[in-house]
Design an enzyme around this catalytic site. Structure first.
Site, short mmCIF file in Angstrom:
data_model
loop_
_atom_site.label_atom_id
_atom_site.label_comp_id
_atom_site.label_asym_id
_atom_site.label_seq_id
_atom_site.Cartn_x
_atom_site.Cartn_y
_atom_site.Cartn_z
N HIS A 1 0.85 -1.19 0.00
CA HIS A 1 0.00 0.00 0.00
C HIS A 1 0.88 1.24 0.00
O HIS A 1 2.09 1.15 0.23
CB HIS A 1 -0.90 0.02 1.24
CG HIS A 1 -0.11 0.10 2.51
ND1 HIS A 1 0.36 -1.02 3.17
CD2 HIS A 1 0.34 1.16 3.23
CE1 HIS A 1 1.05 -0.65 4.23
NE2 HIS A 1 1.06 0.68 4.29
N HIS B 1 5.44 6.87 -1.07
CA HIS B 1 6.15 5.65 -1.44
C HIS B 1 5.36 4.41 -1.04
O HIS B 1 4.42 4.48 -0.25
CB HIS B 1 7.52 5.62 -0.76
CG HIS B 1 7.43 5.44 0.72
ND1 HIS B 1 7.13 6.49 1.57
CD2 HIS B 1 7.55 4.33 1.51
CE1 HIS B 1 7.09 6.03 2.82
NE2 HIS B 1 7.33 4.73 2.80
#
Length: 173
Positions: free
Chosen positions: A38, A118
């Site tokens: 995720h 990120h």
């Protein structure tokens, strides 16, 4: 309970990333499980029931945005590697983060200094062969997983177990 806010990744991209992670199967590196991939928007840490109710009352919905997943990076830096990640790119991601950070700071959560969008692919516990790891990161630094459309922010509960964390969606905006 331990909570965080995140953007989900489509299953087809998770599959590609899971195959790619094989390049980093090395002693001392804990790879993130495919189902747990995720983009973290904000880690909230331990939150009590009262604070959870306040979070659930916030409007954290977002307009759909296209996010590009590309390049390999490390935290805190390339000489002291603790996290290996794939960058998440869209100019609006930082703005979304700032808005959410502001709303949460009004509930008493600490504001973040800087947000680097990120997707974590691995955590480095120790490095058996630092040169090999740095060479691998250099070799794949320009990797590109394409883009996807993100439409939701999700609130996750993270339960730590000896086999790794288990994530459970509490709310989707």
């Amino acid at each position: 309970m331990r909570l965080f806010l995140a953007i989900d990744i489509p299953e087809n991209i998770k599959e590609e990333i899971a195959k790619f992670q094989e390049q980093f199967k090395m002693k001392g590196i804990k790879l993130v499980e495919k189902e747990n991939l995720h983009i973290t928007v904000k880690f909230l840490g331990e939150v009590d029931e009262e604070k959870l109710k306040e979070i659930l009352n916030l409007d954290l919905s977002i307009q759909p945005i296209k996010i590009k997943l590309k390049y390999i990076g490390t935290f805190p830096n390339s000489n002291y590697i603790r996290v290996i990640w794939i960058g998440a790119y869209n100019n609006n991601l930082v703005e979304i983060f700032k808005e959410i950070d502001e709303k949460l700071s009004n509930l008493g959560f600490k504001k973040e200094r800087e947000y680097v969008p990120h997707l974590t692919i691995g955590r480095v516990k120790f490095i058996d062969n630092k040169k090999k790891l740095k060479d691998r990161i250099e070799k794949y630094k320009d990797v590109d997983f394409g883009e996807f459309e993100a439409k939701h922010i999700k609130l996750y509960k993270s339960t730590l177990t000896p086999n790794g964390p288990i994530y459970e969606v509490i709310k989707e905006w």
